[in-house]
Design a protein around this motif. Structure first.
Motif, PDB file in Angstrom:
ATOM      1  N   ARG A 118     -39.221 -15.838 -96.733  1.00 28.46           N
ATOM      2  CA  ARG A 118     -38.546 -16.341 -97.832  1.00 28.46           C
ATOM      3  C   ARG A 118     -38.960 -17.561 -98.582  1.00 28.46           C
ATOM      4  O   ARG A 118     -38.680 -18.039 -99.596  1.00 28.46           O
ATOM      5  CB  ARG A 118     -36.961 -16.596 -97.542  1.00 28.46           C
ATOM      6  CG  ARG A 118     -36.772 -17.016 -96.287  1.00 28.46           C
ATOM      7  CD  ARG A 118     -35.233 -17.065 -95.830  1.00 28.46           C
ATOM      8  NE  ARG A 118     -34.204 -17.821 -96.757  1.00 28.46           N
ATOM      9  CZ  ARG A 118     -32.969 -17.624 -96.897  1.00 28.46           C
ATOM     10  NH1 ARG A 118     -32.487 -16.645 -96.042  1.00 28.46           N
ATOM     11  NH2 ARG A 118     -32.244 -18.081 -97.542  1.00 28.46           N
ATOM     12  N   ASP A 119     -39.541 -18.411 -97.809  1.00 29.78           N
ATOM     13  CA  ASP A 119     -39.962 -19.632 -98.212  1.00 29.78           C
ATOM     14  C   ASP A 119     -41.783 -19.863 -98.194  1.00 29.78           C
ATOM     15  O   ASP A 119     -42.213 -20.787 -98.525  1.00 29.78           O
ATOM     16  CB  ASP A 119     -39.591 -20.774 -97.541  1.00 29.78           C
ATOM     17  CG  ASP A 119     -38.024 -21.047 -97.645  1.00 29.78           C
ATOM     18  OD1 ASP A 119     -37.596 -20.805 -98.823  1.00 29.78           O
ATOM     19  OD2 ASP A 119     -37.343 -21.449 -96.591  1.00 29.78           O
ATOM     20  N   SER A 120     -42.255 -19.096 -97.858  1.00 29.62           N
ATOM     21  CA  SER A 120     -43.758 -18.968 -97.710  1.00 29.62           C
ATOM     22  C   SER A 120     -44.289 -17.336 -97.739  1.00 29.62           C
ATOM     23  O   SER A 120     -43.847 -16.679 -96.807  1.00 29.62           O
ATOM     24  CB  SER A 120     -44.229 -19.595 -96.281  1.00 29.62           C
ATOM     25  OG  SER A 120     -45.530 -19.333 -96.131  1.00 29.62           O
ATOM     26  N   SER A 121     -45.128 -17.130 -98.602  1.00 28.92           N
ATOM     27  CA  SER A 121     -45.590 -15.692 -98.866  1.00 28.92           C
ATOM     28  C   SER A 121     -46.508 -15.412 -97.643  1.00 28.92           C
ATOM     29  O   SER A 121     -46.725 -14.108 -97.290  1.00 28.92           O
ATOM     30  CB  SER A 121     -46.301 -15.535-100.038  1.00 28.92           C
ATOM     31  OG  SER A 121     -47.478 -16.304-100.024  1.00 28.92           O
ATOM     32  N   THR A 122     -47.056 -16.229 -96.891  1.00 32.79           N
ATOM     33  CA  THR A 122     -47.912 -15.735 -95.694  1.00 32.79           C
ATOM     34  C   THR A 122     -47.464 -16.165 -94.553  1.00 32.79           C
ATOM     35  O   THR A 122     -47.969 -15.916 -93.431  1.00 32.79           O
ATOM     36  CB  THR A 122     -49.167 -16.557 -95.898  1.00 32.79           C
ATOM     37  OG1 THR A 122     -48.868 -18.042 -95.907  1.00 32.79           O
ATOM     38  CG2 THR A 122     -50.115 -16.241 -97.280  1.00 32.79           C
ATOM     39  N   ASP A 123     -46.320 -16.722 -94.274  1.00 35.78           N
ATOM     40  CA  ASP A 123     -45.721 -17.206 -92.914  1.00 35.78           C
ATOM     41  C   ASP A 123     -44.649 -16.985 -92.552  1.00 35.78           C
ATOM     42  O   ASP A 123     -43.487 -16.834 -93.608  1.00 35.78           O
ATOM     43  CB  ASP A 123     -45.824 -18.812 -92.764  1.00 35.78           C
ATOM     44  CG  ASP A 123     -47.140 -19.137 -93.230  1.00 35.78           C
ATOM     45  OD1 ASP A 123     -48.296 -18.673 -92.437  1.00 35.78           O
ATOM     46  OD2 ASP A 123     -47.515 -20.283 -94.085  1.00 35.78           O
ATOM     47  N   PHE A 124     -44.069 -16.363 -91.421  1.00 35.18           N
ATOM     48  CA  PHE A 124     -42.728 -16.183 -90.927  1.00 35.18           C
ATOM     49  C   PHE A 124     -41.901 -17.094 -90.239  1.00 35.18           C
ATOM     50  O   PHE A 124     -42.212 -17.323 -88.956  1.00 35.18           O
ATOM     51  CB  PHE A 124     -42.739 -14.811 -90.136  1.00 35.18           C
ATOM     52  CG  PHE A 124     -42.896 -13.597 -90.965  1.00 35.18           C
ATOM     53  CD1 PHE A 124     -41.891 -12.663 -91.329  1.00 35.18           C
ATOM     54  CD2 PHE A 124     -44.309 -12.960 -91.279  1.00 35.18           C
ATOM     55  CE1 PHE A 124     -42.071 -11.499 -92.147  1.00 35.18           C
ATOM     56  CE2 PHE A 124     -44.530 -12.013 -91.760  1.00 35.18           C
ATOM     57  CZ  PHE A 124     -43.285 -11.185 -92.517  1.00 35.18           C
ATOM     58  N   TYR A 125     -41.332 -17.959 -91.067  1.00 30.68           N
ATOM     59  CA  TYR A 125     -40.789 -19.085 -90.323  1.00 30.68           C
ATOM     60  C   TYR A 125     -39.438 -18.762 -89.702  1.00 30.68           C
ATOM     61  O   TYR A 125     -38.884 -17.645 -89.951  1.00 30.68           O
ATOM     62  CB  TYR A 125     -40.275 -20.176 -91.677  1.00 30.68           C
ATOM     63  CG  TYR A 125     -41.281 -20.955 -92.172  1.00 30.68           C
ATOM     64  CD1 TYR A 125     -42.623 -20.878 -91.791  1.00 30.68           C
ATOM     65  CD2 TYR A 125     -41.402 -21.570 -93.557  1.00 30.68           C
ATOM     66  CE1 TYR A 125     -43.817 -21.516 -92.400  1.00 30.68           C
ATOM     67  CE2 TYR A 125     -42.129 -22.281 -94.034  1.00 30.68           C
ATOM     68  CZ  TYR A 125     -43.562 -22.036 -93.606  1.00 30.68           C
ATOM     69  OH  TYR A 125     -44.511 -22.790 -94.266  1.00 30.68           O
ATOM     70  N   LEU A 126     -39.013 -19.759 -88.859  1.00 40.25           N
ATOM     71  CA  LEU A 126     -37.820 -19.379 -87.928  1.00 40.25           C
ATOM     72  C   LEU A 126     -36.450 -19.862 -88.935  1.00 40.25           C
ATOM     73  O   LEU A 126     -36.542 -21.125 -89.237  1.00 40.25           O
ATOM     74  CB  LEU A 126     -37.894 -20.084 -86.617  1.00 40.25           C
ATOM     75  CG  LEU A 126     -36.618 -20.086 -85.791  1.00 40.25           C
ATOM     76  CD1 LEU A 126     -36.341 -18.381 -85.312  1.00 40.25           C
ATOM     77  CD2 LEU A 126     -36.785 -21.081 -84.580  1.00 40.25           C
ATOM     78  N   TYR A 127     -35.461 -19.126 -88.861  1.00 45.92           N
ATOM     79  CA  TYR A 127     -34.255 -19.330 -89.455  1.00 45.92           C
ATOM     80  C   TYR A 127     -33.290 -18.967 -88.574  1.00 45.92           C
ATOM     81  O   TYR A 127     -33.240 -18.160 -87.711  1.00 45.92           O
ATOM     82  CB  TYR A 127     -34.056 -18.495 -90.759  1.00 45.92           C
ATOM     83  CG  TYR A 127     -35.213 -18.699 -91.931  1.00 45.92           C
ATOM     84  CD1 TYR A 127     -34.960 -19.854 -92.751  1.00 45.92           C
ATOM     85  CD2 TYR A 127     -36.259 -18.345 -91.874  1.00 45.92           C
ATOM     86  CE1 TYR A 127     -35.883 -20.243 -93.808  1.00 45.92           C
ATOM     87  CE2 TYR A 127     -37.254 -18.463 -92.874  1.00 45.92           C
ATOM     88  CZ  TYR A 127     -37.055 -19.568 -93.741  1.00 45.92           C
ATOM     89  OH  TYR A 127     -37.843 -19.725 -94.887  1.00 45.92           O
ATOM     90  N   ILE A 128     -31.986 -19.672 -88.821  1.00 45.42           N
ATOM     91  CA  ILE A 128     -30.686 -19.482 -88.046  1.00 45.42           C
ATOM     92  C   ILE A 128     -29.661 -19.385 -89.046  1.00 45.42           C
ATOM     93  O   ILE A 128     -29.446 -20.086 -89.709  1.00 45.42           O
ATOM     94  CB  ILE A 128     -30.576 -20.652 -86.901  1.00 45.42           C
ATOM     95  CG1 ILE A 128     -31.698 -20.619 -85.875  1.00 45.42           C
ATOM     96  CG2 ILE A 128     -29.044 -20.344 -86.377  1.00 45.42           C
ATOM     97  CD1 ILE A 128     -31.368 -21.588 -84.872  1.00 45.42           C
ATOM     98  N   TYR A 129     -29.037 -18.201 -88.880  1.00 51.44           N
ATOM     99  CA  TYR A 129     -27.705 -17.952 -89.597  1.00 51.44           C
ATOM    100  C   TYR A 129     -26.550 -18.227 -88.871  1.00 51.44           C
ATOM    101  O   TYR A 129     -26.247 -17.708 -87.707  1.00 51.44           O
ATOM    102  CB  TYR A 129     -27.610 -16.582 -90.004  1.00 51.44           C
ATOM    103  CG  TYR A 129     -26.520 -15.948 -91.218  1.00 51.44           C
ATOM    104  CD1 TYR A 129     -26.340 -16.627 -92.289  1.00 51.44           C
ATOM    105  CD2 TYR A 129     -25.421 -15.342 -90.332  1.00 51.44           C
ATOM    106  CE1 TYR A 129     -25.013 -16.165 -93.028  1.00 51.44           C
ATOM    107  CE2 TYR A 129     -24.290 -14.886 -91.172  1.00 51.44           C
ATOM    108  CZ  TYR A 129     -24.370 -15.281 -92.263  1.00 51.44           C
ATOM    109  OH  TYR A 129     -23.019 -15.074 -93.200  1.00 51.44           O
ATOM    110  N   ASP A 130     -25.544 -19.102 -89.629  1.00 45.93           N
ATOM    111  CA  ASP A 130     -24.513 -19.427 -88.910  1.00 45.93           C
ATOM    112  C   ASP A 130     -23.242 -18.558 -89.471  1.00 45.93           C
ATOM    113  O   ASP A 130     -22.770 -18.547 -90.684  1.00 45.93           O
ATOM    114  CB  ASP A 130     -24.015 -20.765 -89.039  1.00 45.93           C
ATOM    115  CG  ASP A 130     -22.700 -21.497 -88.356  1.00 45.93           C
ATOM    116  OD1 ASP A 130     -21.834 -20.814 -88.379  1.00 45.93           O
ATOM    117  OD2 ASP A 130     -22.722 -22.443 -87.593  1.00 45.93           O
TER     118      ASP A 130
END
Length: 579
Positions: free
Chosen positions: A124-136
């Motif tokens: 969602r923030d980088s077209s080439t990278d899967f960053y780690l996110y946490i949903y609360d």
């Protein structure tokens, strides 16, 4: 049954029935012993639940559900795409339906032990990278937790922290632990090694799959405090799935394509094989003393089973009158290729007198033909065709060395493996006339190369979502995929001349046999441009070519209605030219 005596209307019905067979897969336990799973009973893969007495759809959903996770309180996170575009979007079903992340491409991860948060990775923030996110859940907010390059998948969230697998390539990966805002690499290694599927078992110990310092994937145990590890299961075959409950571990082993399912008492090492039906285990989960697994078989379909002292089938998906039980188990054979190397293959025989033959080329190439349920293969068998499927160089399941035998210029050897297979089939009496060659994705690429390099060997070809030009494919594939595909095919910067030489586009004039092309308009892996330029070039050369573009599909035909439409036409095409 002599298929030459079957009327055309009856044959069409046999094919339609086989292509309509439904499947159930990916069982996961929820609170109270409720079993959740995916099924395309409705015609599109949906989320179902089984409470021990009744099966029901969890929530009405228009599009395909590709994955899901169940929280400790029964809330369900699911991933869904639109018209097969594989741009997975994450939602939570908990009384209502709530959006979590619908931008970019999202990999569904894991719930926190208390079920209050959900970890996932996303572009969602980088077209080439899967960053780690946490949903609360309480705040209804997503926060970026860590920036990690490339493809990353959240595997588990336990009291030890969040376990993530980072893929350097499709054949090289490492496990990370995220805790208190810090990332720690657990499986540092030199050279190439797969490390994935971590499972925390308490007392600072984690189990995981790895082929570090070994040809095949086994189960290892690591001490998180020291980083030291050792193999618990190390075989001359790949372990593909495992799970633990108490002192017991279940694990599935790739045994020349079929799955062997084993139970081990870990303190003693005592191990025995479970009496499962022949087929391929596609998912495994062990909890509360009961194992749930899905198993796929060419003559049983794809169903969910449980093991508690004995194996019991839980789902019974509609077969639409298809006599799958009449289809024989495939023959597992080895044939000599052009250089004498032995190559494995599966030979699927129809229940009656064969009317012709199809050489079926699997995709990947980091994959393997296995005796699982494949609707198109079942339809071809129902129509009376022998289906012969080689596991050419570059296939998985035969060790690290074998999977690299098609790298760069060595891809010519994999192409020669297919030609040698056709020759062997004739010599062994499987072919009474020229076969059709068929494949999807990389198998589609290989289909085109086979048609071009041995034009006199084939009666026709069927190419599904395949690659015509390796250069335009790499230029147009999804941005996050390019690096991983270049690791297999070669780099646009370093190997462009070789890529062009190895492309069907450079040899298309040699293709003589009639060709059918099937492609999804929403394919982000192999864009539809590959099919369009192939069809245009063949038409310019005056060749017989049919192009079918499915406007509401991507790289995989996901809707049963489209499967019936596309594959019925493919079987009819094959029957016309090779039947």
């Amino acid at each position: 049954m002599l298929y030459t005596h079957v009327s055309l209307p009856h044959m069409e019905l046999l094919i339609k029935r086989a292509l309509s067979v439904r499947s159930a897969t990916t069982p996961r336990w929820g609170p109270g012993g409720v079993l959740y799973y995916l099924s395309d009973y409705t015609g599109v893969m949906q989320l179902w639940r089984f409470d021990g007495s009744q099966h029901d759809v969890v929530v009405p959903w228009d599009e395909r559900v590709g994955d899901f996770r169940v929280a400790s309180d029964g809330a369900v996170a699911l991933a869904s795409d639109r018209d097969g575009d594989e741009k997975w979007r994450i939602y939570i079903v908990d009384g209502g339906v709530y959006e979590v992340s619908t931008e970019g491409v999202n990999n569904l991860g894991a719930w926190s032990p208390d079920g209050k948060k959900l970890a996932f990775t996303s572009t969602r923030d980088s077209s080439t990278d899967f960053y780690l996110y946490i949903y609360d859940r309480a705040a209804g907010e997503v926060k970026r937790a860590a920036e990690m390059p490339g493809i990353n998948v959240v595997e588990e969230w336990s009291e030890a922290g969040i376990f993530i697998t980072h893929y350097e390539t499709n054949l090289d990966s490492s496990i990370y632990l995220y805790r208190d805002g810090e990332l720690r690499e657990l499986t540092k290694h030199g050279g190439e090694a797969l490390n994935h599927s971590p499972r925390y078992i308490g007392n600072g110990k984690v189990l995981f799959l790895t082929n570090a310092d070994w040809e095949y994937v086994g189960v290892a145990q690591m001490d998180l405090a020291t980083g030291s590890w050792k193999y618990l299961v190390q075989l001359d075959r790949d372990v593909e799935h495992f799970d633990v409950w108490g002192a017991y571990m279940l694990f599935a082993v790739n045994e020349e394509g079929r799955s062997g399912l084993y139970q081990m008492h870990m303190p003693s090492g005592l191990t025995y094989k479970l009496p499962t039906p022949p087929g391929v285990v596609t998912h495994l989960e062990y909890g509360r003393g009961v194992a749930a697994f899905s198993l796929s078989s060419i003559n049983r379909g794809h169903e969910v089973y449980i093991f508690q002292g004995s194996v019991r089938q839980v789902t019974n998906s509609p077969k639409f009158g298809t006599p799958l039980d009449k289809l024989p188990e495939p023959r597992s054979v080895w044939y000599p290729s052009f250089d004498g190397r032995k190559i494995h293959a599966n030979i699927y025989l129809p229940p009656g007198e064969p009317r012709g033959a199809v050489v079926y080329l699997h995709g990947g190439p980091e994959s393997q033909d296995r005796p699982e349920f494949k609707p198109l293969v079942a339809a071809l068998l129902s129509a009376g065709f022998t289906v012969a499927a080689p596991n050419y160089r570059g296939s998985t399941g035969f060790g690290k060395t074998f999977v690299h035998l098609d790298d760069l210029e060595k891809r010519w050897d994999a192409i020669r493996d297919v030609e040698a297979f056709a020759k062997w089939l004739r010599e062994e009496g499987y072919l009474q006339k020229k076969p059709c060659v068929l494949g999807g994705s990389y198998g589609g690429y290989l289909t085109l190369m086979a048609l071009a390099t041995a034009p006199d060997a084939w009666a026709c070809g069927v190419e599904i979502v395949g690659i015509f030009n390796l250069v335009t494919f790499l230029e147009r594939t999804a941005p996050w995929r390019r690096r991983y595909r270049e690791a297999e095919y070669g780099s646009l910067e370093k190997h462009k001349d070789l890529l062009l030489q190895l492309s069907p586009a450079a040899h298309v004039e040699k293709i003589q046999a009639p060709l059918m092309i099937i492609h999804g308009a929403n394919d982000i892996r192999v864009p539809v441009y590959e099919a369009e330029q192939l069809a245009q070039r063949l038409r310019e050369l005056g060749r017989e070519v049919e192009l079918l573009v499915l406007p509401d599909e991507g790289h995989v035909i996901t809707k049963v209605s489209n499967r019936v439409k596309a594959y019925s036409r493919a079987v009819e095409f094959i029957a016309k030219h090779a039947g």
